[in-house]
Design an enzyme around this catalytic site. Structure first.
Site, mmCIF file in Angstrom:
data_model
loop_
_atom_site.group_PDB
_atom_site.id
_atom_site.type_symbol
_atom_site.label_atom_id
_atom_site.label_comp_id
_atom_site.label_asym_id
_atom_site.label_seq_id
_atom_site.Cartn_x
_atom_site.Cartn_y
_atom_site.Cartn_z
ATOM 1 N N ASP A 185 0.903 -1.155 0.000
ATOM 2 C CA ASP A 185 0.000 0.000 0.000
ATOM 3 C C ASP A 185 0.938 1.199 0.000
ATOM 4 O O ASP A 185 1.532 1.519 1.036
ATOM 5 C CB ASP A 185 -0.882 -0.006 1.254
ATOM 6 C CG ASP A 185 -1.857 1.158 1.241
ATOM 7 O OD1 ASP A 185 -1.465 2.255 0.795
ATOM 8 O OD2 ASP A 185 -3.012 0.985 1.660
ATOM 9 N N HIS A 186 1.096 1.831 -1.153
ATOM 10 C CA HIS A 186 2.202 2.805 -1.255
ATOM 11 C C HIS A 186 2.008 4.000 -0.313
ATOM 12 O O HIS A 186 2.956 4.691 0.009
ATOM 13 C CB HIS A 186 2.415 3.249 -2.704
ATOM 14 C CG HIS A 186 1.420 4.257 -3.181
ATOM 15 N ND1 HIS A 186 0.214 3.910 -3.702
ATOM 16 C CD2 HIS A 186 1.463 5.608 -3.220
ATOM 17 C CE1 HIS A 186 -0.455 5.002 -4.036
ATOM 18 N NE2 HIS A 186 0.289 6.052 -3.753
ATOM 19 N N HIS A 248 -5.935 2.637 0.944
ATOM 20 C CA HIS A 248 -5.209 3.778 1.529
ATOM 21 C C HIS A 248 -5.969 4.422 2.698
ATOM 22 O O HIS A 248 -5.406 4.690 3.750
ATOM 23 C CB HIS A 248 -4.940 4.838 0.469
ATOM 24 C CG HIS A 248 -4.329 4.299 -0.790
ATOM 25 N ND1 HIS A 248 -3.365 3.326 -0.779
ATOM 26 C CD2 HIS A 248 -4.546 4.580 -2.106
ATOM 27 C CE1 HIS A 248 -3.006 3.040 -2.026
ATOM 28 N NE2 HIS A 248 -3.716 3.785 -2.847
HETATM 29 C C1 BG6 Z 1 -3.433 4.486 -6.440
HETATM 30 C C2 BG6 Z 1 -4.761 4.509 -7.142
HETATM 31 O O1 BG6 Z 1 -3.384 3.431 -5.521
HETATM 32 O O2 BG6 Z 1 -3.278 5.714 -5.739
HETATM 33 C C3 BG6 Z 1 -4.849 5.684 -8.089
HETATM 34 O O3 BG6 Z 1 -4.914 3.294 -7.865
HETATM 35 C C4 BG6 Z 1 -4.567 6.976 -7.360
HETATM 36 O O4 BG6 Z 1 -6.115 5.754 -8.717
HETATM 37 C C5 BG6 Z 1 -3.271 6.865 -6.574
HETATM 38 O O5 BG6 Z 1 -4.461 8.013 -8.322
HETATM 39 C C6 BG6 Z 1 -3.084 8.068 -5.696
HETATM 40 O O6 BG6 Z 1 -1.805 8.008 -5.134
HETATM 41 P P1 BG6 Z 1 -0.999 9.324 -4.814
HETATM 42 O O7 BG6 Z 1 0.234 8.834 -4.144
HETATM 43 O O8 BG6 Z 1 -0.735 10.011 -6.128
HETATM 44 O O9 BG6 Z 1 -1.876 10.155 -3.930
#
Ligand code: BG6
Length: 496
Positions: A185-186, A248
């Protein structure tokens, strides 16, 4: 940090070596780990791809990708180190026999690179291939070897509902034990998300009032200006609930609401997070009717540029019922939080692109001050995730320019960081942790399970309804009903 292995030597095998994720995130992250000298001494990367390419051609592609996506400029000295570790192995992983060849190749490479039989398998492929690859690894005896370790990295989405997630998990557990599975989960790799625990558990002034006695409500808001882009194939089946909330947002919620863990060991932290998800109120028909708002963007203007509505995006059906926005109100039914609502909001093509957690504290009685003011400016603590990163705090002080006035003073320690999006930086931290065997920043299965149990019911509700979409203009802050959700409670969304 806990559970860190001493023996870091390993071969990282990337399935999906020619794919988008590898180009944009993984190779730039690995390059920056080289620059920061954080990769083990004995380390090799094997990119597995279907495309017919020589190793030299593959390296040239990756060199080019670095100039597009790396946060550090490409320095030939560092590139030479990365290139030296990098290998390309062509093979179609839907062909199970091919795995034996890969095994032989990796065993040979072990000898040359001195990597001791340790393996990290990164599944940077579409989710329908997860099980196929894991079976292939298992059948060819690639996952278990005396005296060495194997780990598996799985990208999001982990299943598309509770049932498919369970099935996938059972399959993975046939081959890897829970401790060796790293579910990405980045958001957990982002600095400010890691800072939530530090702010809470290293500051008396915050932790001692972090509960329903002092906090009026909590808002978690992740808004994007971007639309669905070229990902409609995936997004049509996903929607904002699966794409952002199940993963997230519920992870952030659990960090904001958790009890202090007994120590910083991986499982102590994960256990407390999981307890929060379990304590979310029951989803009843009344909850679904009153506490959930779905939205889908229509055409509009973002930063002065007209943009199409979701239904006009390439490959999106003209009657699509997929939500690009969700707002929710929920309670966490435990002693710390009962009675304090959590409001959640996420959407694409909105007027701002930002990630924020707002903690609104309760008002003091309007006895001494504020009698003539309709609303008292509350104390607000804002944890800014992106693009500004840091902490904002609002408190009341005397307005020195007037006789008796009171003004909200805004203390902001945040700084603008344009690279806080879904960038290789979060992957640097996550890959580094995986190599060290530290799974703290990765959700454990029971967290994923609890998150799906919650999200599933809301997704089903949406799927069984024909919604009046589109219901917000691109460039706005979402549907009117999302504002009404808070207005009904005498509250509003804070856009700090
Ligand atoms: C990803 C989603 O996990 O997170 C995307 O699949 C989304 O749809 C993205 O745009 C948002 O990540 P960040 O780090 O740009 O806020």
């Amino acid at each position: 940090m806990a559970n860190v292995e001493n023996n870091l030597s390993a071969i990282l095998v990337i399935f999906g070596g020619t794919g988008d994720l590898t180009h944009r995130k993984l190779i730039p992250a690995l390059y920056n780990l080289v620059v920061d000298k954080l990769l083990p001494k004995n380390f090799a990367i094997v990119s597995v791809g279907r495309r017919n390419k020589s190793e030299e051609e593959y390296k040239q592609d990756m060199y080019k990708t670095l100039s597009d996506f790396s946060r550090n400029e490409v320095d030939d000295k560092h590139w030479a180190r990365l290139a030296n570790m990098l290998h390309y192995y062509q093979f179609d992983f839907t062909n199970q026999e091919g795995f034996t060849g890969l095994k032989t190749y990796l065993d040979e490479l072990d000898g040359k690179a001195n990597t001791g039989g340790n393996r990290v398998f990164y599944l940077a492929v579409a989710p329908e291939y997860f099980e196929t690859i894991v079976s292939g690894l298992h059948e060819s005896n690639m996952t278990k070897k005396e005296g060495s370790w194997s780990r598996l990295i799985i990208e999001k989405p982990f299943g598309k509902d509770l049932k498919t997630a369970r099935k996938l998990n059972n399959k993975l557990l046939e081959v890897f034990d829970e401790r060796s599975i790293y579910r990405i989960d980045h958001y957990l790799g982002k600095e400010m998300i890691q800072n939530i625990m530090v702010l809470r558990f290293c500051n008396t002034v915050f932790e001692s009032i972090w509960n329903n006695k002092f906090i009026d409500n909590v808002q978690i808001s992740l808004t994007e200006k971007l639309g669905v882009g070229t990902r409609s194939g995936y997004y049509e089946k996903s929607g904002a609930m699966r794409d952002m909330v199940q993963s997230h947002i519920l992870q952030i919620l659990s960090l904001v609401a958790m009890e202090p863990p007994i120590n910083l060991k991986t499982d102590s932290i994960r256990t407390e997070k999981q307890k929060v998800l379990q304590a979310i109120e029951e989803i009843t028909p009344a909850f679904l009717r009153n506490n959930v708002v779905f939205g889908q963007y229509g055409k509009g203007v973002i930063d002065g540029t007209p943009v199409p509505g979701y239904r006009e995006e390439p490959n999106v059906p003209a009657d699509s019922n997929t939500e690009t926005f969700v707002a929710l109100k929920l309670h966490i039914n435990n002693f710390r939080w009962a009675g304090t609502p959590f409001y959640i909001r996420t959407g694409k093509r909105m007027g701002t692109a930002s990630g924020e957690i707002v903690i609104q504290f309760k008002d003091l009685p309007n006895i001494l001050y504020f009698q003539d003011k309709e609303i008292q400016d509350p104390n607000l603590l804002v944890l800014r995730i992106q693009p500004n990163v840091g902490v904002f705090f609002q408190f009341n002080t005397k307005d020195f320019t007037t006789h008796n006035g009171i003004i909200p003073t805004k203390m902001d320690t945040s700084h603008y960081n344009p690279t806080q999006g879904n960038t290789p930086e979060a992957y640097e931290r996550l890959i580094y942790d995986i190599l060290r065997g530290d799974a703290t920043l990765f959700p454990r299965w029971d967290e994923v399970e609890a998150a799906w149990s919650f999200a599933d019911q809301i997704i089903k509700y949406r799927e069984n309804k024909i919604l009046q979409f589109p219901n917000y203009d691109a460039g706005s802050m979402g549907p009117v009903s999302a504002f009404e959700l808070l207005a009904r409670d005498g509250r509003k969304w804070w856009n700090i």
